[in-house]
Design an enzyme around this catalytic site. Structure first.
Site, PDB file in Angstrom:
ATOM      1  N   LYS A  55     -71.913  54.146  -5.588  1.00 44.58           N
ATOM      2  CA  LYS A  55     -72.577  54.860  -4.638  1.00 44.58           C
ATOM      3  C   LYS A  55     -71.235  55.858  -3.229  1.00 44.58           C
ATOM      4  CE  LYS A  55     -73.703  54.518  -0.009  1.00 44.58           C
ATOM      5  NZ  LYS A  55     -73.832  55.725   0.074  1.00 44.58           N
TER       6      LYS A  55
ATOM      7  N   GLY B 132     -65.200  50.221   3.702  1.00 44.72           N
ATOM      8  CA  GLY B 132     -66.047  50.611   5.060  1.00 44.72           C
ATOM      9  C   GLY B 132     -65.678  50.180   5.940  1.00 44.72           C
ATOM     10  N   SER B 133     -66.559  50.384   7.091  1.00 47.11           N
ATOM     11  CA  SER B 133     -65.937  49.878   8.073  1.00 47.11           C
ATOM     12  C   SER B 133     -66.558  48.225   8.719  1.00 47.11           C
ATOM     13  CB  SER B 133     -67.109  50.850   9.075  1.00 47.11           C
ATOM     14  OG  SER B 133     -68.249  50.457   9.052  1.00 47.11           O
TER      15      SER B 133
ATOM     16  N   CYS C  11     -57.027  54.552   6.962  1.00 53.87           N
ATOM     17  CA  CYS C  11     -57.793  52.708   7.630  1.00 53.87           C
ATOM     18  C   CYS C  11     -55.857  52.474   7.803  1.00 53.87           C
ATOM     19  CB  CYS C  11     -58.078  51.781   6.052  1.00 53.87           C
ATOM     20  SG  CYS C  11     -57.423  52.306   4.647  1.00 53.87           S
TER      21      CYS C  11
ATOM     22  N   GLY D 297     -69.252  46.704   7.170  1.00 56.11           N
ATOM     23  CA  GLY D 297     -69.505  46.298   6.170  1.00 56.11           C
ATOM     24  C   GLY D 297     -69.874  43.896   5.796  1.00 56.11           C
TER      25      GLY D 297
ATOM     26  N   GLU E 194     -60.484  50.676  17.052  1.00 52.83           N
ATOM     27  CA  GLU E 194     -60.476  51.291  15.807  1.00 52.83           C
ATOM     28  C   GLU E 194     -61.010  52.722  15.982  1.00 52.83           C
ATOM     29  OE1 GLU E 194     -62.566  51.511  11.392  1.00 52.83           O
ATOM     30  OE2 GLU E 194     -60.100  52.132  11.362  1.00 52.83           O
TER      31      GLU E 194
ATOM     32  N   GLU F 228     -63.029  45.652   2.264  1.00 56.04           N
ATOM     33  CA  GLU F 228     -61.859  46.302   2.775  1.00 56.04           C
ATOM     34  C   GLU F 228     -62.484  46.991   3.832  1.00 56.04           C
ATOM     35  OE1 GLU F 228     -58.846  45.405   2.084  1.00 56.04           O
ATOM     36  OE2 GLU F 228     -59.408  44.392  -0.127  1.00 56.04           O
TER      37      GLU F 228
ATOM     38  N   ASN G  51     -63.468  58.261   3.026  1.00 52.88           N
ATOM     39  CA  ASN G  51     -61.622  58.912   4.009  1.00 52.88           C
ATOM     40  C   ASN G  51     -60.968  59.702   2.261  1.00 52.88           C
ATOM     41  OD1 ASN G  51     -61.304  56.199   3.509  1.00 52.88           O
ATOM     42  ND2 ASN G  51     -60.395  55.929   5.332  1.00 52.88           N
TER      43      ASN G  51
HETATM   44  P1  NAD Z   1     -69.073  53.260   6.506  1.00 46.98           P
HETATM   45  O1  NAD Z   1     -68.792  51.831   6.961  1.00 46.98           O
HETATM   46  O2  NAD Z   1     -69.691  54.357   7.448  1.00 46.98           O
HETATM   47  O3  NAD Z   1     -69.452  53.723   5.472  1.00 46.98           O
HETATM   48  C1  NAD Z   1     -68.908  53.739   3.907  1.00 46.98           C
HETATM   49  C2  NAD Z   1     -69.798  52.983   2.721  1.00 46.98           C
HETATM   50  O4  NAD Z   1     -71.317  52.549   3.333  1.00 46.98           O
HETATM   51  C3  NAD Z   1     -70.710  54.603   2.951  1.00 46.98           C
HETATM   52  O5  NAD Z   1     -70.979  55.089   1.839  1.00 46.98           O
HETATM   53  C4  NAD Z   1     -71.614  54.324   3.457  1.00 46.98           C
HETATM   54  O6  NAD Z   1     -73.048  55.336   3.196  1.00 46.98           O
HETATM   55  C5  NAD Z   1     -71.762  52.906   2.953  1.00 46.98           C
HETATM   56  N1  NAD Z   1     -73.023  52.737   3.848  1.00 46.98           N
HETATM   57  C6  NAD Z   1     -73.334  52.466   5.459  1.00 46.98           C
HETATM   58  N2  NAD Z   1     -74.103  51.719   6.137  1.00 46.98           N
HETATM   59  C7  NAD Z   1     -74.269  50.402   4.628  1.00 46.98           C
HETATM   60  C8  NAD Z   1     -75.525  49.656   4.911  1.00 46.98           C
HETATM   61  N3  NAD Z   1     -76.208  48.925   5.121  1.00 46.98           N
HETATM   62  N4  NAD Z   1     -75.762  49.423   3.424  1.00 46.98           N
HETATM   63  C9  NAD Z   1     -74.543  49.299   2.587  1.00 46.98           C
HETATM   64  N5  NAD Z   1     -74.031  50.436   2.635  1.00 46.98           N
HETATM   65  C10 NAD Z   1     -73.666  51.619   3.297  1.00 46.98           C
HETATM   66  O7  NAD Z   1     -67.758  53.587   6.914  1.00 46.98           O
HETATM   67  P2  NAD Z   1     -66.901  55.085   6.395  1.00 46.98           P
HETATM   68  O8  NAD Z   1     -67.329  56.200   8.041  1.00 46.98           O
HETATM   69  O9  NAD Z   1     -67.298  56.146   5.150  1.00 46.98           O
HETATM   70  O10 NAD Z   1     -65.740  55.217   6.500  1.00 46.98           O
HETATM   71  C11 NAD Z   1     -64.507  54.848   7.596  1.00 46.98           C
HETATM   72  C12 NAD Z   1     -64.599  53.494   7.518  1.00 46.98           C
HETATM   73  O11 NAD Z   1     -63.665  52.835   6.483  1.00 46.98           O
HETATM   74  C13 NAD Z   1     -63.062  52.944   8.889  1.00 46.98           C
HETATM   75  O12 NAD Z   1     -63.645  51.925   9.215  1.00 46.98           O
HETATM   76  C14 NAD Z   1     -62.342  52.761   7.984  1.00 46.98           C
HETATM   77  O13 NAD Z   1     -61.096  52.052   8.071  1.00 46.98           O
HETATM   78  C15 NAD Z   1     -62.768  52.306   6.744  1.00 46.98           C
HETATM   79  N6  NAD Z   1     -61.745  51.810   5.265  1.00 46.98           N
HETATM   80  C16 NAD Z   1     -60.862  51.132   4.922  1.00 46.98           C
HETATM   81  C17 NAD Z   1     -60.342  51.599   3.443  1.00 46.98           C
HETATM   82  C18 NAD Z   1     -59.524  49.972   3.481  1.00 46.98           C
HETATM   83  O14 NAD Z   1     -59.032  49.939   2.206  1.00 46.98           O
HETATM   84  N7  NAD Z   1     -59.587  49.089   3.971  1.00 46.98           N
HETATM   85  C19 NAD Z   1     -59.777  52.011   3.043  1.00 46.98           C
HETATM   86  C20 NAD Z   1     -61.110  53.304   3.564  1.00 46.98           C
HETATM   87  C21 NAD Z   1     -61.455  53.340   4.914  1.00 46.98           C
END
Ligand code: NAD
Length: 492
Positions: A172, A225-226, A281, A230, A382, A247, A149
């Site tokens: 990555k 990420g999510s 986010c 996380g 969310e 985060e 995002n």
């Molecule tokens: P996601 O968790 O699906 O993916 C995030 C990253 O993690 C990607 O690069 C993905 O390929 C990687 N990933 C997926 N599975 C993994 C694993 N098993 N091991 C290691 N890495 C893995 O999230 P998304 O859909 O890309 O982003 C949206 C989410 O991110 C939302 O929940 C949003 O709130 C959150 N977000 C948080 C912040 C913050 O600063 N708090 C900022 C932006 C987005």
């Protein structure tokens, strides 16, 4: 166009690797093909980062910073190009894409400034003729895992402090948005970063992310990420005793009190709820409104929402671009059905937008629910789309309680003209970020960014706090008495 990994200052050859298509969410067209890397690719990138790190750490920090100034300059020079690529692969409207690239430029210059600070402490020793200080030491090779995002800004929040502090990195990017990482690799190359200092490996979280976390030579994982992912990252990282900075998700709220400037509140809600099609986010997905202004706010919101045009973000007149992909659209649609089953009242939107060209992409109408129960799934989970839920409260105490009732703690906001209410709210809202008389989005890069509870694990991106993730404190004692002096014992 094929996107290959950038390892040790060079672009990898295809070598029979698998590739996946990168699609434009606005129209489904293929923009590029991205490498689906393997554990061996990660091993190669980490080895390059490891062998470059010692030399990089010996470069004086102000000289490391010079590379960041150059990276910032190049980003500025290419700002329009980068913004257009960002809109094409991620979908956010071009004005917001320009804002995100600017955030990366700001971060480059800000962290370059840290090259002349990286402040530690000098403190008096309890013993005579003894000097005591603490310094920030680089950690080594760091692994960066980022979401789709904010494909540029978040990467700069992590990679620039890592670099200025003397670490090397393997990044990555999200599978959905590899083109911005490719563009950043071109910039790192053009800025002349020494080989191996910045490495980029494309691929899935399951393969590349896991390999990065498990690699014994990667000492820090900085993840955004999510919350679901996380948690997995933290579990695996914990098993390998990694320093893991997380985060994660949010369920952010705007509080509108009975004394608020309602016109301003509407502007703030619209911008933070529907900007980036609700996929920030920090997006506002709850509005907690005082009962005395509930109906007026609803009417004003409905009237303003009529002006929100949906379409391809490259069109300068469009306010809401597509969501990232079909799965996102399906998830949002599921939540709209859940909201209706839970008894919330749908005031506007709620449908996939398919008129004309829109059927080629993934577009969701801006959606407004009212009479939402604070503890319903609609108000607690969310959704990550352009969906806002209005929750009515009787007073400030209840507003704060409702705000704090979710498992996340990223951003919150209050609209009020009463200084007493404002100061109570900024103290009692349990989020990492609080806005007063502004929506829930709009972070500036020189303040810490992150959240409490299910949003984070105590670390912060951005701001000077980001340096804590990428440095170890080293305490140094220099005894110039010429004799053995024992702390706590030789007190006379
Ligand atoms: P996601 O968790 O699906 O993916 C995030 C990253 O993690 C990607 O690069 C993905 O390929 C990687 N990933 C997926 N599975 C993994 C694993 N098993 N091991 C290691 N890495 C893995 O999230 P998304 O859909 O890309 O982003 C949206 C989410 O991110 C939302 O929940 C949003 O709130 C959150 N977000 C948080 C912040 C913050 O600063 N708090 C900022 C932006 C987005």
């Amino acid at each position: 166009m094929k996107l290959n990994n950038f390892i040790n200052g060079a672009w990898q050859e295809d070598n029979g690797a698998d590739f996946a298509p990168v699609l434009n969410p606005a129209n489904g067209q293929e923009l590029a093909k991205v490498r689906l890397s393997t554990k061996e690719d990660v091993d190669g990138a980490v080895a390059a980062a490891k062998s470059a790190q010692r030399q990089w750490a010996l470069v004086p920090a102000p000289k490391r910073a010079d590379y960041l100034y150059e990276i910032g300059r190049l980003m500025k020079e290419k700002k329009e190009h980068l913004s257009r690529v960002l809109t094409k692969e991620m979908g956010k409207v071009i004005e917001e894409a320009r804002g995100e690239v600017q955030e990366g430029i700001d971060m480059a210059y800000y962290m370059a400034g840290e090259g002349r600070r990286l402040v530690g402490e000098t403190v008096p020793s309890e013993l005579q003729n003894k000097f005591a200080m603490s310094v920030r030491a680089p950690i080594g090779v760091v692994g960066l895992i980022t979401p789709w995002n904010f494909p540029v800004a978040i990467a700069t929040w992590k990679s620039f402090p890592a670099l200025v502090a003397g670490n090397t990195f393997v990044w990555k990017p999200a599978s959905e948005t590899p083109m911005m990482a490719y563009e950043m690799a071109l910039i790192f190359e053009e800025a002349g970063l020494p080989a191996g200092v910045a490495n980029i490996v494309f691929g899935t979280g399951a393969e590349v992310g896991t390999a990065l976390i498990e690699h014994p030579d990667v000492r820090v994982i900085s993840f955004t990420g999510s919350t679901e992912t996380g948690r997995r990252v933290a579990e695996l990282g914990g098993r390998h005793l990694k320093k893991v900075s997380l985060e994660m998700g949010g369920k952010n709220a705007v509080i509108v009190m009975d004394d608020a400037d309602l016109e301003l509140a509407v502007e703030g809600i619209l911008w933070s709820a529907f900007g980036t099609a609700g996929q920030r986010c920090t997006a506002c997905s709850r509005v907690i409104v005082h009962k005395d202004v509930k109906e007026e706010l609803e009417q004003k919101l409905l009237a303003s929402m009529e002006g929100l045009t949906i379409g391809d973000g490259l069109d300068e007149t469009v306010k809401i671009g597509p969501v990232i992909n079909r799965q996102a659209l399906e998830k949002i649609t599921r939540y709209i059905a859940i909201g209706q089953e839970e008894g919330a009242k749908l005031l506007a939107g709620g449908k996939v937008a398919v008129e004309g060209d829109l059927s080629e992409g993934h577009y969701m109408e801006p959606t407004l629910f009212t009479d939402v129960k604070w503890d319903s799934r609609l108000a607690q989970e969310e959704i990550f789309g352009p969906v806002v839920s209005l929750i009515t409260v009787a007073d400030l105490d209840e507003a704060i309680e409702v705000n704090n009732s979710v498992k996340y703690g990223l951003s919150s906001s209050i609209f009020s003209q009463d200084v007493n209410k404002i100061f109570r709210a900024q103290r009692d809202l349990d989020t990492g970020i609080v806005y007063v008389n502004a929506g829930t989005t709009g972070a500036e890069i020189h303040l810490p960014f992150g959240g409490t509870k299910g949003t984070g694990n105590g670390h912060r991106d951005s701001g000077v706090a980001a340096l804590d993730v990428f440095t170890e404190w080293k305490s140094v004692y220099v005894d110039f008495s010429g004799k053995l002096q024992r702390a706590q014992i030789d007190t006379e």
